[in-house]
Scaffold this motif. Structure first.
Motif, PDB file in Angstrom:
ATOM      1  N   GLN A 128       0.861  -1.187   0.000  1.00  0.00           N
ATOM      2  CA  GLN A 128       0.000   0.000   0.000  1.00  0.00           C
ATOM      3  C   GLN A 128       0.895   1.234   0.000  1.00  0.00           C
ATOM      4  O   GLN A 128       1.481   1.586   1.027  1.00  0.00           O
ATOM      5  CB  GLN A 128      -0.924  -0.008   1.219  1.00  0.00           C
ATOM      6  N   LEU A 129       0.996   1.878  -1.143  1.00  0.00           N
ATOM      7  CA  LEU A 129       1.901   3.013  -1.279  1.00  0.00           C
ATOM      8  C   LEU A 129       1.494   4.185  -0.396  1.00  0.00           C
ATOM      9  O   LEU A 129       2.351   4.926   0.094  1.00  0.00           O
ATOM     10  CB  LEU A 129       1.966   3.448  -2.749  1.00  0.00           C
ATOM     11  N   TRP A 130       0.195   4.350  -0.162  1.00  0.00           N
ATOM     12  CA  TRP A 130      -0.269   5.479   0.653  1.00  0.00           C
ATOM     13  C   TRP A 130       0.260   5.383   2.084  1.00  0.00           C
ATOM     14  O   TRP A 130       0.483   6.409   2.743  1.00  0.00           O
ATOM     15  CB  TRP A 130      -1.795   5.567   0.647  1.00  0.00           C
ATOM     16  N   LEU A 131       0.499   4.157   2.564  1.00  0.00           N
ATOM     17  CA  LEU A 131       1.061   4.001   3.908  1.00  0.00           C
ATOM     18  C   LEU A 131       2.509   4.485   3.960  1.00  0.00           C
ATOM     19  O   LEU A 131       2.961   5.018   4.984  1.00  0.00           O
ATOM     20  CB  LEU A 131       0.996   2.531   4.332  1.00  0.00           C
ATOM     21  N   ILE A 132       3.227   4.334   2.846  1.00  0.00           N
ATOM     22  CA  ILE A 132       4.603   4.837   2.801  1.00  0.00           C
ATOM     23  C   ILE A 132       4.599   6.361   2.679  1.00  0.00           C
ATOM     24  O   ILE A 132       5.423   7.040   3.284  1.00  0.00           O
ATOM     25  CB  ILE A 132       5.371   4.191   1.630  1.00  0.00           C
TER      26      ILE A 132
END
Length: 233
Positions: A128-132
């Protein structure tokens, strides 16, 4: 009785209060630069973040980028967000820093920066890129800002007769952090890599813990100037 004593001392986190960080008589101001370097050598890692870009485009494909892997253009926003929030947090927390003192500010910076790595590791695990973006970009960026201004402000306060040297020591640590983080990150990714893992998640977890510990050590070593004048050596 224990409760009263705890309240008087500021509770569990009483050691973070400004009143508990005032330098004792005989304290040498030359103990402050190592504490500042301890913090800046950690947050300087941000300039070595690019070593993760290529491996993070192969999280699924491992040896090559798969259709569902992230693109470099998407990953470029991580560093950009971190720098934006570095500036925002540095600009808007100055008054708070003056009020609470450097130790609490550094404690908060350590939680944000180290925690940002751990949230990013979760983002890698869940893909999940949004978590990064949230972890390293937003939370880690806030840690960068607090971790940058606190040592600089404290050093200038302790060295009013040598402001150039004081800021130079802090900036030296910030730049040196990337020199350490780059080879360390590459080595860790090789260590954690396997036929089914490029090693980024394990590296994020390890770096998050390392930086959290070292920044806490730096925070615990800080002392506030007891007077407005230049302290004695």
């Amino acid at each position: 009785m224990t409760t009263a004593a705890s309240a008087e001392s500021g509770g569990v986190f009483g050691w973070l209060d400004r009143s508990h960080t005032v330098a004792k008589p005989g304290f040498s101001r030359w103990l402050v630069p190592p504490a500042a370097l301890c913090v800046h050598l950690c947050i300087g890692q941000v300039y070595a973040f690019s070593v993760f870009n290529l491996p993070m485009t192969k999280l699924i494909g491992i040896t090559h980028s798969a259709p569902d892997d992230w693109k470099l253009t998407q990953l470029g926003w991580i560093f950009s967000l971190a720098i934006v929030f570095l500036g925002l947090s540095a600009a808007f927390t100055g008054t708070w820093l003056d009020r609470v003192g450097p130790r609490r500010a550094m404690f908060t910076a350590a939680l944000c920066f180290g925690g940002g790595f751990l949230i990013s590791a979760l983002g890698i695990h869940l893909h999940q890129l949004w978590l990064i973006y949230l972890g390293y970009g937003v939370l880690g960026g806030c840690g960068l800002g607090l971790g940058y201004i606190s040592p600089v402000k404290t050093l200038i306060t302790w060295f009013p007769d040598r402001p150039g040297m004081a800021t130079g020591m802090a900036i030296m640590g910030f730049g040196g952090g990337a020199m350490i983080a780059s080879p360390l990150s590459v080595w860790l990714m090789k260590y954690f890599s396997s036929p089914t893992d490029v090693g980024v998640m394990g590296t994020f977890v390890t770096l998050g813990i390392i930086y959290l510990v070292f920044m806490m050590i730096g925070a615990a070593s800080y002392a506030c100037l007891p007077t407005a004048g230049c302290p004695r050596l």
